[in-house]
Each structure stands twice: as C-alpha cells, then as structure tokens.
Design an enzyme around this catalytic site. Structure first.
Site, mmCIF file in Angstrom:
data_model
loop_
_atom_site.group_PDB
_atom_site.id
_atom_site.type_symbol
_atom_site.label_atom_id
_atom_site.label_comp_id
_atom_site.label_asym_id
_atom_site.label_seq_id
_atom_site.Cartn_x
_atom_site.Cartn_y
_atom_site.Cartn_z
ATOM 1 N N CYS A 136 2.315 -5.084 6.586
ATOM 2 C CA CYS A 136 2.339 -4.933 5.174
ATOM 3 C C CYS A 136 3.622 -4.385 4.605
ATOM 4 O O CYS A 136 4.610 -4.044 5.347
ATOM 5 C CB CYS A 136 1.404 -3.814 4.717
ATOM 6 S SG CYS A 136 -0.476 -4.301 5.222
ATOM 7 N N HIS A 166 0.877 -1.362 -0.117
ATOM 8 C CA HIS A 166 -0.013 0.097 0.221
ATOM 9 C C HIS A 166 0.789 1.279 0.114
ATOM 10 O O HIS A 166 2.077 0.969 0.029
ATOM 11 C CB HIS A 166 -0.993 0.118 1.029
ATOM 12 C CG HIS A 166 -0.465 -0.037 2.487
ATOM 13 N ND1 HIS A 166 0.244 1.351 3.158
ATOM 14 C CD2 HIS A 166 -0.249 -1.113 3.723
ATOM 15 C CE1 HIS A 166 0.894 0.824 4.251
ATOM 16 N NE2 HIS A 166 0.202 -0.344 4.775
#
Length: 250
Positions: A217, A207
């Site tokens: 992430c 992201h």
C-alpha cells in the site's frame, strides 16, 4: 474540498487482513525540441513567448507514456512518487486539472512497500504496483469523515500486529481508499474479488501511516488521509499515478 457504501456485514476472521497487498490471506498490512543552430543569438519572437506561456502545466516527473494512461475525463490525480525502485519512501501529491493544466494543491510524505516498486506486482513480493489506477471506494474503522467517495464503515478494517520496523499497526485502517488494482470497482475495499487472480495480489490501499514500510500500500498521516478523503470527488474521476521516479518518467 471534496469524501458511502452501506456498511458491510462483519467479514469472516480469515479475511480481516485483506488490506495492503493481501494476496492469499497472509497480509497483515497489507524534453524540449532542439533549436536550429545559428551564428547569432536572436531574441525570441513575441509569438514564441506567448506560446511558451500558454503551454499547459504537466504533472512533474510523469512522462508521455504514463500521461497517456490518464483518462481524458480525469480532473484529480493523486501522484505517488517513490524515491527509487527499491525504496519504501515516497511523496504523495494531489493535483487538480485547471484551464492552465495541472495544479498542485497538496504534498505529503508517504510510505510504500518495503522493497519498493514493481511493474508486475505479485502477491507477497513486498512491492507496490506501478501504474495508473482509478479511485472509487473508501472505508475505515472510523466514521466517514465527509468524503464523496462511497464509504464502508465497519469493524472489518482491523490491522493487528506490528510492522517491519516493530511499529504497531493498530489504526492503520482507520481510513482507507481502495486503489483499483486487481479489484472490482464499486465494492467495499474489503471485497475479495481479484479479476487477475489471487497470485497477482490485491488489497492495495492508501491508508493511515504507521511509521514504516507497507506490504504493498501507500500510507500517509491520518490528518492527511482525512483531507484526501474530503477532497476526492467521483464526479471528477480521480486516479492515482504511482511508481518510482524513474518508472514514472516514461
């Protein structure tokens, strides 16, 4: 360069924070072969020189065990290499398979989880999972920038609050690519299905970078996210190969 799932309905408020390592609903961000000894140094034969030149280029820093996990059909690899097992800093590079082997087409600075990496990721451990995972689905708060991946555009992609270094998280989920770790491929990144169970975490995405470590992430700058989304092509079966440098070199 090559980046549509119909927009999902608004998800319940309790699941708005499923991205970046969301486990139970709490995540806010979610060697060359030896040569025989000889008393004199002989020049390499023309045939051996040709053979060396013809050897296909491999993914740098990726050892045979990890290479073996990449499907034969894969023609695009996102290689995320962490600085060390406990570091939140990494590099994300994009490789395309050619007749001569793997060719790098881009390389960008990235963040991973606060505490580094794990080969047995658990919800809340603040480590990114090591491994090879397919990339099939994307989405974001902003409109599809032109990806061939299925893209879910909706208001469920929110990231309120602040990160580990006090940086605002707003905009982190403007664009996301779901990493198929403990999720059902072919669904929105917001889908809560966890095949391995909720204790093994989930919501692991690539992201937009917010300037600090993540919960699990991988993050890169917004411009690079858009470029990556436009480049990945499901017809080329893209995967992410991710982990710290030592773990990848197996």
């Amino acid at each position: 360069m090559i980046t549509r799932i119909p927009s999902v309905a608004l998800v319940a408020a309790s699941v708005l924070l499923t991205g970046c390592g969301g486990g139970a609903l709490a995540a806010t961000d979610h060697a060359s072969a030896p040569t025989s000894a000889s008393s004199s140094q002989a020049s390499p034969s023309p045939s051996s020189e040709i053979s060396a030149e013809a050897a296909p280029r491999q993914l740098p820093g990726v050892g045979p065990k990890m290479l073996a996990r990449i499907p034969a059909t894969t023609e695009q690899v996102v290689l995320v290499t962490g600085r060390s097992a406990d570091s939140p800093l990494s590099t994300l590079a994009l490789y395309e398979r050619t007749d001569d082997g793997w060719e790098q087409t881009a390389s960008w600075a990235a963040h991973n989880a606060l505490k580094g990496w794990s080969d047995h990721h658990m919800a809340g451990d603040l480590r990114s999972p090591i491994g090879v995972y397919s990339l099939t689905d994307a989405g974001g708060l902003l409109k599809d920038p032109g990806t061939k991946l299925t893209y879910d555009h909706g208001r469920g992609f929110v990231s309120p609050g602040t990160g580990f270094e006090g940086e605002p998280l707003a905009g982190s989920f403007d664009y996301v690519i779901a990493i198929n770790y403990n999720r059902q491929p072919g669904t929105s990144p917001l889908d809560w299905t966890r095949p391995l169970g909720s204790s093994r975490g989930g919501g692991i995405w690539i992201h937009v970078d917010h300037g600090g470590p993540t919960h699990g992430c991988v993050s890169i700058a917004e411009a690079h996210m858009k470029e990556l989304l436009r480049t990945l092509d499901p017809a080329r079966h893209p995967v992410v190969v991710m982990g710290d440098a030592a773990a990848l070199d197996h």
